[in-house]
Structure formats: structure tokens, C-alpha cells
Design a protein around this motif. Structure first.
Motif, PDB file in Angstrom:
ATOM      1  N   PRO A  88       0.859  -1.260  -0.071  1.00  0.00           N
ATOM      2  CA  PRO A  88      -0.093   0.092   0.069  1.00  0.00           C
ATOM      3  C   PRO A  88       0.880   1.339  -0.108  1.00  0.00           C
ATOM      4  N   SER A  89       0.446   2.472  -0.560  1.00  0.00           N
ATOM      5  CA  SER A  89       1.296   3.387  -0.722  1.00  0.00           C
ATOM      6  C   SER A  89       1.393   4.121   0.509  1.00  0.00           C
ATOM      7  N   ILE A  90       0.536   4.091   1.343  1.00  0.00           N
ATOM      8  CA  ILE A  90       0.999   4.764   2.809  1.00  0.00           C
ATOM      9  C   ILE A  90       1.957   4.105   3.354  1.00  0.00           C
ATOM     10  N   LEU A 110       5.244   5.683   5.350  1.00  0.00           N
ATOM     11  CA  LEU A 110       5.988   5.457   6.641  1.00  0.00           C
ATOM     12  C   LEU A 110       7.417   5.236   6.441  1.00  0.00           C
ATOM     13  N   THR A 137      -0.405  10.613  -3.439  1.00  0.00           N
ATOM     14  CA  THR A 137      -0.335  11.524  -2.425  1.00  0.00           C
ATOM     15  C   THR A 137       0.312  10.977  -1.217  1.00  0.00           C
ATOM     16  N   ALA A 138      -0.408   9.903  -0.811  1.00  0.00           N
ATOM     17  CA  ALA A 138      -0.018   9.067   0.439  1.00  0.00           C
ATOM     18  C   ALA A 138       1.654   9.269   0.819  1.00  0.00           C
ATOM     19  N   LEU A 189       2.810  12.802   1.924  1.00  0.00           N
ATOM     20  CA  LEU A 189       2.231  13.504   2.989  1.00  0.00           C
ATOM     21  C   LEU A 189       3.176  14.018   3.955  1.00  0.00           C
ATOM     22  N   PHE A 190       4.051  13.300   4.457  1.00  0.00           N
ATOM     23  CA  PHE A 190       4.804  13.592   5.525  1.00  0.00           C
ATOM     24  C   PHE A 190       6.351  13.791   5.035  1.00  0.00           C
ATOM     25  N   PHE A 196      -6.036  17.521  -1.962  1.00  0.00           N
ATOM     26  CA  PHE A 196      -6.345  16.825  -0.787  1.00  0.00           C
ATOM     27  C   PHE A 196      -6.762  17.993   0.522  1.00  0.00           C
ATOM     28  N   THR A 206      -5.478   4.578   0.425  1.00  0.00           N
ATOM     29  CA  THR A 206      -5.233   5.364   1.438  1.00  0.00           C
ATOM     30  C   THR A 206      -6.223   6.679   0.991  1.00  0.00           C
ATOM     31  N   MET A 207      -5.989   7.414   0.097  1.00  0.00           N
ATOM     32  CA  MET A 207      -6.617   8.852  -0.201  1.00  0.00           C
ATOM     33  C   MET A 207      -7.928   8.803  -0.234  1.00  0.00           C
ATOM     34  N   LEU A 253      -9.364   8.370   3.295  1.00  0.00           N
ATOM     35  CA  LEU A 253      -9.207   9.487   4.040  1.00  0.00           C
ATOM     36  C   LEU A 253      -9.840  10.610   3.975  1.00  0.00           C
ATOM     37  N   THR A 302      -5.240   2.438   6.724  1.00  0.00           N
ATOM     38  CA  THR A 302      -4.515   3.468   6.031  1.00  0.00           C
ATOM     39  C   THR A 302      -4.722   4.946   6.436  1.00  0.00           C
ATOM     40  N   ILE A 306      -3.067   5.988   9.664  1.00  0.00           N
ATOM     41  CA  ILE A 306      -1.627   6.471   9.329  1.00  0.00           C
ATOM     42  C   ILE A 306      -1.472   7.940   9.000  1.00  0.00           C
ATOM     43  N   ALA A 307      -2.152   7.981   7.594  1.00  0.00           N
ATOM     44  CA  ALA A 307      -2.174   9.212   7.228  1.00  0.00           C
ATOM     45  C   ALA A 307      -2.624  10.433   7.822  1.00  0.00           C
ATOM     46  N   ALA A 308      -3.592  10.202   8.624  1.00  0.00           N
ATOM     47  CA  ALA A 308      -4.159  11.428   9.488  1.00  0.00           C
ATOM     48  C   ALA A 308      -3.163  11.715  10.810  1.00  0.00           C
ATOM     49  N   LEU A 366       0.125  10.596  11.277  1.00  0.00           N
ATOM     50  CA  LEU A 366       1.734  10.308  11.527  1.00  0.00           C
ATOM     51  C   LEU A 366       2.342  11.863  11.415  1.00  0.00           C
ATOM     52  N   GLY A 367       1.557  12.709  10.649  1.00  0.00           N
ATOM     53  CA  GLY A 367       2.160  13.915  10.611  1.00  0.00           C
ATOM     54  C   GLY A 367       2.270  14.794  12.082  1.00  0.00           C
ATOM     55  N   LEU A 417       1.550   3.448  15.095  1.00  0.00           N
ATOM     56  CA  LEU A 417       1.489   3.652  13.788  1.00  0.00           C
ATOM     57  C   LEU A 417       2.118   2.745  12.938  1.00  0.00           C
TER      58      LEU A 417
END
Lengths: 308, 301
Positions: A107-109, A113, A214-215, A218-219, A260, B225-226, B229, B250, B253-255, B257-258, B270
Motif C-alpha cells: 500500500p502506498s501509505i 511510513l 499523494t500518500a 504527505l509527510f 487533498f 489511502t486517499m 481518508l 490506512t 496512519i495518514a491522518a 503520522l504528521g 502507527l
């Protein structure tokens, strides 16, 4: 009677699917087209991102895609050449193939990580410690976002390149060996020219995949809003001139991330709806152009292989 | 000399590719496993808390922020399933039907238009579909089903189905086209019509390939994920109501982790969620690969 009904049902289902797709794209296109203008594409967002254009996001997308290509394409193509032309059916080739197949389903997320854990925190912070630069590398930046995307598209590039190489008939290689050519000469003069458009097609597809993700970013480097472009001026020695260069250690704005945040975290999501549609249309247009190019290229490539 | 140099460089690239893949695995699990250092394993299922009148209560919640953080993975798992299963179901109906249509019914001309169109859908970035779900589809669903919450699991599931329909359709098409023509001719010679041939001969022969396509689709659905989300409402809760707001693994994590400090308890938790996700999709993809291998073997006989 049953046959007519059943086949009709299959046809109908496919039709519904195609129609739904066109409805979705059509609504995005019609709503987005109202906003898009030269000004929208070339100006910055203003007034708390409720007005203005999306130029920094377009610029950031182009920069990060370029960096991603630079990192992933040579690596992926070389790995595929080694896997197909040198390692053959050996253990090494099997390991590469197995890991590549597994990576394609991650998975892209999870890549996101990995990007934070490995690139930003491990690699970046270690670089800072070794070079004593304080906090320069160890924070989200375009470099790390591009590296994360590169890892994501790497398996796609390898699989596509390997497929293109495997499509070149074995007999051509054998003929080349029989003429006394070495392995590398064979690869360079016989295999690669024939596989070229296949490799190109696969690469374009993987680039469009990376440009729309996108995923993973994100970070690892995206910014909500950046008042400046991620540029740095490099001074050319002895001339006193300075030229602008992409600064890979800066954060950046990006199209898919822009969609997003504008849709979910904007100060007023209803007011900025037109901007959201406009940005979406630009992103869809960008990926469609890439995909369409790849599909057309593939049709031509198939025809050339069939006629050969 | 030059020859060996080139081989060495190519080989190095191969190694880097493997290393990248190995590193993902190592980094994910290294951080994930550390979550167990501070959080007891049972807390990932449930915790027991004292009620205001001092009666013990079993709590199954994902609530990582606060004085008494809770890390039950059950609501997240439930959310992922509530999105992925309906999405897979919907995508199977549409994807397999269009796959059969493309391979067995459509003429060459139609095929040459419809197949690239479906592939083009596969190229739409998921954030675009997420945006469409959020802006348009959610209102349609709310009016049609009179739901309490505008963003819910069904809206997300429809969006995710859009992403995986092309996967299932193209793989089903490929699998059915790999079925040898003489099987179809044999069925026709015995007097079977086209539909009977599809149901009794072609589908059974290509069944493993179709199964593989559905499994791969499900793996993609779990990892999406997107859309999860943006369109599912982001409320971590255990429910069986598809019109409730949910939160997938998913999206969690996306929401989150930041906003977490590196190396903290939540950061590791996470990564544990990520490891779980990785393992789940890995298993599903493995089953899909076994199904494909089985089909190749059967058709070769």
C-alpha cells in the motif's frame, strides 16, 4: 432467451461502467474548465489560499517528478537489464523478481511510513550528525519525497522493462553471439534498440503513477502553503552571474496534495470548491496526457513487432 | 575489461533494488515491533478501565491522544473491512462482468475502444476519485439512502471500487483470453450457445485467474489511502453499519503520522498498524500468485 438476456446484462454492466467514468470525468472537466485560465496556472494562491492560482503546485509537481525520474529510471532499467540479460534464471534473478512482485502490492501509505522512518529520520538525521549541519537533511524535503516516490515506482519500472526485454526474440541474441559479439555489445546493439519503445512506454506509465500519488509524500516534504518557490540561486564562478536551481532540501507544494488539503482542511471548503475542481482537472489532464502517450506508443510498438 | 565493468554496474543496480525492498521490510517492522516495549500486546485488542463508579469496563477504542491513550486495533480493522469488502464485492460484479464482456462478447472494434478506456481509468490518481466522492458522490448517496452522516463507509467503498474495477476487469480479460480456443470450439460443436460456453467451459477453465484478479483487487482495496481518508468520515468505531462513518488503518496512519513526535508510543503504534497492513496485503497477494500459478499449470495440461 437466457443467452440474449445474459449477454445483454454483460454489455449493460460494461456500458454503465464506461458511462459512470465519463460522468465523473465530465463533471470534473466542466466544473474545472470554468476556473482554468493562464492566470490560474501562473499565479500564486492569495488571501489565505481562497483566491489566486496554483502555479507553485504545478511547479512542485514538475520538480518532484523530474527528481523521481532521475533516481528511479536508471536504477530500474539497469536492474531489469541485469535480471533478464545477465542473471537469467539464476537465484539472484529469482530473488529480484520475487521482491519486485511483492513490492508492487505494498500500500502506498506504507511507502510514506518508510519514507519518514528511513529517509527523513534515519538517513537525513545521520547525514546531519556526520556533517554537523544541525537540522538540514533530517526534515521533510523534496529530496526525500522524490526518493520515496522513486522506491514506489521502482518495481513498476523493473517489471515493465523486463517485459520489454523478454519480448525480444532469443534467436536475435544468439545470432549476435554467433557473430562474435560480447554480451554487452549484444545488449546495446541488438536487444536495447528493439526494446526501446517498450521500455519507454512502461517508464511513462510509472511516471504518471508517481506523479499522481499523494500518500507517500504527505509527510516527506509537502507543504500546505509556501510563499516561495523551492529554488536556490547558484553562483557561477568568475562571472558574477547566478542561476536559479531547484533546491532539493526545500519543501514544496504539489498538485495532488493541494487537492487533498483544499478539499479537507481549507479555511472554507465551499468557497474554494472552484479552485479544487480546477486543480483536479489540471492533475487529471497531466496524468491523462502521460497515459495516452504511453498507450499510443504501445500500439505503435505492437504494430512494429507484429510487422517484423 | 569494459565488459566486466558494465556487468558489475548492472549487478550493483540489481542489488540496490533488492536492498530498497529489504529496507522497507526491516524499517517497518523494526519500528512496529518496538510498540510492544511500552504497550502490552493485549492492549491492541482491548483495555480494562474503571468506570466512574469503579466497575471495570472493557474498552475497545483507538484513541492515541490524551492522558490515557488507547490503542485497540479492532475499530481500525473493522473500518478497513467495512470499506474493502463492499468495495471488492461491487468491483467484482462490475469488473468480472466487463472482463467477460471484453474477452468473450465484444467485437474487435469495441474492444479496442473499451479496453484502453478502462486502462485510462486505472491511471486516474486516487486523490481525484477521493475528491469526487467527497464533493459529489457523498451528497448523491445521502439523498438516495437518507443517511445521517454525509461521509461514510459506503461512499468510500464506491470510490475504492472505482480504483479496483480496472484491475479486476483487465486481469479477468487476460485470464479468459488465455483459455485455449479449441475448448470453446469443442463446446460449440456440442451444441452449446455462447452463454453456455462462457458459464460451463471458459469460466471454469479461467476460474483461478479470475480469483487472482479479485484477490489482487482486494489487496488494493485494503491499501487504498486517499479515498479512505477523504470520503469515509474518519471516526474510529466498531460497527457493522455500512452507512456509519469509519476510519481505515490506512487513513489512521495518514491522518496521524504528521502530528506525532518521532520514537514516541503513538509513532511506534502507527508503524505497527503499517506492519499489519503490509502483512495483510502480502498474504493476499501471495494467494493471488498461487492462484495464477495453478491456472498456468492447468491450462498447460
Amino acid at each position: 432467451m437466457v443467452e440474449v438476456f445474459a449477454l445483454g446484462l454483460l454489455r449493460g454492466t460494461t456500458l454503465v461502467l464506461v458511462l459512470a467514468t465519463f460522468l465523473m470525468l465530465g463533471s470534473i472537466a466542466s466544473q474545472g474548465a470554468r476556473v482554468i485560465s493562464w492566470e490560474f496556472l501562473t499565479t500564486e494562491p492569495v488571501e489565505g489560499m481562497t483566491h489566486g492560482g496554483i502555479f507553485p503546485a504545478v511547479f512542485g509537481t514538475l520538480c518532484i517528478t523530474l527528481l523521481m525520474i532521475l533516481m528511479a529510471l536508471p536504477l530500474g532499467v539497469c536492474a531489469a537489464i541485469y535480471m533478464v540479460e545477465y542473471a537469467g534464471g539464476s537465484k539472484m534473478a529469482r530473488i529480484i523478481r520475487a521482491s519486485v512482485n511483492n513490492l508492487a502490492g505494498v500500500p502506498s501509505i506504507v511507502f510514506g511510513l518508510f519514507g519518514v522512518g528511513f529517509f527523513v529520520l534515519f538517513l537525513g538525521r545521520s547525514l546531519d550528525r556526520v556533517r554537523g549541519t544541525g537540522l538540514l537533511f533530517g526534515q521533510p524535503a523534496m529530496l526525500w519525497a522524490a526518493a520515496t516516490l522513486a522506491v514506489l515506482v521502482l518495481p513498476v519500472i523493473i517489471v515493465n522493462t523486463a517485459e520489454a526485454l523478454n519480448a525480444v526474440p532469443r534467436s536475435h541474441r544468439e545470432a549476435s553471439f554467433a557473430l562474435g559479439a560480447t554480451r554487452w555489445q549484444t545488449v546495446r546493439r541488438v536487444v536495447l534498440p528493439q526494446a526501446r519503445s517498450g521500455i519507454l512506454t512502461g517508464s511513462i506509465l510509472s511516471i504518471s503513477r508517481g506523479a499522481g500519488e499523494t500518500a507517500p509524500i504527505l509527510f516527506t516534504g509537502c507543504a500546505y502553503f509556501l510563499p516561495r518557490l523551492p529554488l536556490v540561486s547558484l553562483r557561477v564562478p568568475f562571472t558574477g552571474l547566478s542561476i536559479p536551481m531547484i533546491n532539493p532540501l526545500d519543501q514544496f507544494m504539489e498538485l495532488s496534495y493541494h487537492i487533498f488539503i483544499m478539499a479537507t482542511q481549507s479555511t472554507d471548503a465551499a468557497i474554494t470548491r472552484p479552485i479544487q475542481y480546477g486543480t483536479t482537472l489540471v492533475l487529471v489532464g497531466l496524468t491523462f496526457l502521460l497515459n495516452l502517450g504511453a498507450i499510443l506508443l504501445r500500439i505503435r510498438y505492437r504494430q512494429s513487432i507484429e510487422s517484423a | 575489461m569494459g565488459e566486466q565493468f558494465v556487468e558489475l554496474i548492472l549487478k550493483l543496480n540489481g542489488f540496490v533494488a533488492i536492498a530498497a525492498i529489504g529496507l522497507i521490510f526491516v524499517f517497518l517492522f523494526k519500528e512496529g515491533v518496538q510498540a510492544f516495549r511500552t504497550i502490552p500486546a493485549s492492549h491492541f485488542i482491548q483495555t480494562t478501565e474503571m468506570d466512574f463508579d469503579n466497575t471495570p469496563q472493557t474498552v475497545r477504542m483507538w484513541q492515541p491522544v490524551g492522558t490515557n491513550p488507547k490503542y485497540s486495533l479492532l475499530p481500525l480493522f473493522c473500518g478497513s473491512m467495512l470499506v474493502a469488502l463492499p468495495a471488492t464485492l461491487l468491483a467484482t460484479l462490475f469488473g468480472v462482468a466487463s472482463g467477460i464482456y471484453l474477452a468473450e462478447v465484444a467485437g474487435k472494434r469495441t474492444r479496442e475502444v473499451v479496453k484502453p478506456a478502462i486502462e485510462l481509468v486505472a491511471g486516474i490518481p486516487s486523490v481525484v476519485i477521493g475528491f469526487f466522492c467527497l464533493a459529489v458522490l457523498a451528497s448523491l448517496v445521502q439523498t438516495a439512502f437518507q443517511t445521517t452522516f454525509r461521509l461514510n463507509a459506503v461512499v468510500g467503498a464506491i470510490g475504492v471500487a472505482f480504483v479496483i474495477i480496472p484491475v479486476i476487469a483487465t486481469m479477468t480479460d487476460d485470464a479468459l483470453r488465455a483459455v485455449p480456443t479449441h475448448l470453446r470450439e469443442g463446446a460449440h460443436a456440442l451444441g452449446a450457445n455462447r452463454w453456455e460456453t462462457i458459464v460451463r467451459v471458459v469460466l471454469p477453465a479461467g476460474a483461478s485467474g479470475v480469483t487472482a484478479s479479485i484477490l489482487l483487487g482486494m489487496g488494493r482495496a485494503l491499501g487504498e489511502t486517499m479515498i479512505a481518508l477523504m470520503a469515509t468520515g474518519n471516526a474510529a468505531q466498531i460497527t457493522a453499519n455500512p452507512f456509519a462513518s469509519v476510519r481505515t488503518m490506512t487513513a489512521t496512519i495518514a491522518a496521524e503520522l504528521g502530528a506525532v513526535p518521532q520514537g514516541g508510543e503513538q509513532y511506534r503504534a502507527l508503524f505497527l498498524v503499517g506492519s499489519l497492513l503490509f502483512s495483510l496485503t502480502f498474504l493476499i497477494n501471495l494467494f493471488a500468485e498461487i492462484a495464477v500459478a495453478r491456472m498456468r499449470k492447468r491450462l498447460a495440461l
